[in-house]
Design an enzyme around this catalytic site. Structure first.
Site, short mmCIF file in Angstrom:
data_model
loop_
_atom_site.label_atom_id
_atom_site.label_comp_id
_atom_site.label_asym_id
_atom_site.label_seq_id
_atom_site.Cartn_x
_atom_site.Cartn_y
_atom_site.Cartn_z
N ASP A 1 52.71 39.96 56.95
CA ASP A 1 51.60 39.41 56.23
C ASP A 1 51.89 39.92 54.75
O ASP A 1 50.96 40.57 54.11
CB ASP A 1 50.28 39.79 56.64
CG ASP A 1 49.11 39.11 56.09
OD1 ASP A 1 49.34 38.10 55.34
OD2 ASP A 1 48.04 39.93 55.87
N HIS B 1 54.53 35.85 50.29
CA HIS B 1 54.73 34.86 51.07
C HIS B 1 55.62 33.72 50.12
O HIS B 1 55.68 32.46 50.39
CB HIS B 1 53.37 34.00 50.98
CG HIS B 1 52.35 34.63 51.91
ND1 HIS B 1 52.86 35.63 52.75
CD2 HIS B 1 51.14 34.56 52.21
CE1 HIS B 1 51.84 35.99 53.64
NE2 HIS B 1 50.82 35.45 53.39
N ASP C 1 48.72 33.56 57.89
CA ASP C 1 48.87 32.54 56.59
C ASP C 1 49.84 31.27 57.09
O ASP C 1 50.73 30.94 56.10
CB ASP C 1 49.01 33.20 55.25
CG ASP C 1 48.11 34.17 54.85
OD1 ASP C 1 46.92 33.93 54.86
OD2 ASP C 1 48.48 35.35 54.81
MG MG Z 1 47.50 37.39 54.90
#
Ligand code: MG
Length: 208
Positions: A134, A137, A163
């Site tokens: 996490d 990204h 995500d």
């Molecule tokens: Mg996240």
């Protein structure tokens, strides 16, 4: 004594209730051993993991450079001025996670590692029964984090990825690309999908 889950709920971060529940369920399933969370931010998911780690006797390590991701920087969508350290003029989420873990009463269940994933990947050798990705990204870092840490997940150990949005209209694609990479190479098989949280199980196949 604070309820740790209430503290987690109040902490800054992006984790809907159903995904938090699924994360704790996956952690239970992972069982004892060493767990690594990549991307601590302010400690919301860390508390959820710590509560289960304490219960099952796992050791939880959470890794972050604490300077925030691109989307947290000034001028970006998820910037929060309360997280800026005026001394450095940069984001600093470390004091916030310290406070979150203290308030939740889970400090002794967690080891905070401060650094980039690139720095820590150079020395990390410990087998993992649970890996929660996490972190940053961007495609480059998401792929790096998978390639660096997924090989340490033991057979039947679990990988959770946050995500994950197969439809680009719902969100960025790199975490989804990581899940596709994990499954297409046969190194991981799907276990569950809850919102944007995917849980996968390590097979005997090598990570590539
Ligand atoms: Mg996240």
């Amino acid at each position: 004594m604070n309820d740790p889950l209430e503290v987690a709920r109040a902490a800054k971060g992006f984790l809907p209730e159903d995904e938090a529940d699924a994360l704790r369920a996956a952690a239970h399933r992972a069982g004892p051993g060493v767990w690594l969370e990549v991307g601590t931010y302010c400690g919301k998911s860390t508390v959820h993991l710590a509560v289960v780690a304490r219960e099952v006797g796992a050791r939880l390590i959470t890794l972050d450079h604490h300077r925030g991701s691109e989307e947290n920087q000034p001028g970006w969508e998820w910037h929060d001025t309360a997280l800026v350290d005026p001394h450095a003029g940069r984001l600093d989420t470390l004091p916030h996670v310290r406070r979150t873990l203290f308030d939740a009463g889970v400090e002794e269940a967690v080891n905070l590692v401060v650094g980039t994933t690139q720095q820590v990947a150079r020395w990390w050798t410990t087998p993992l029964s649970f890996l929660f990705l996490d972190g940053n990204h961007t495609e480059e870092v998401a792929q790096h984090d998978y390639a660096a840490f997924a090989p340490h997940v033991v057979r039947n150990g679990l990988l959770a990825v946050h995500d994950v949005f197969p439809d680009p209209r719902d969100g960025g694609q790199p975490p989804w690309h990581v899940v596709q990479r994990a499954e297409s190479a046969g190194a991981f098989e799907p276990v569950s999908i809850t919102g944007s949280l995917r849980v996968l199980r390590r097979t005997a196949a090598a990570v590539s």
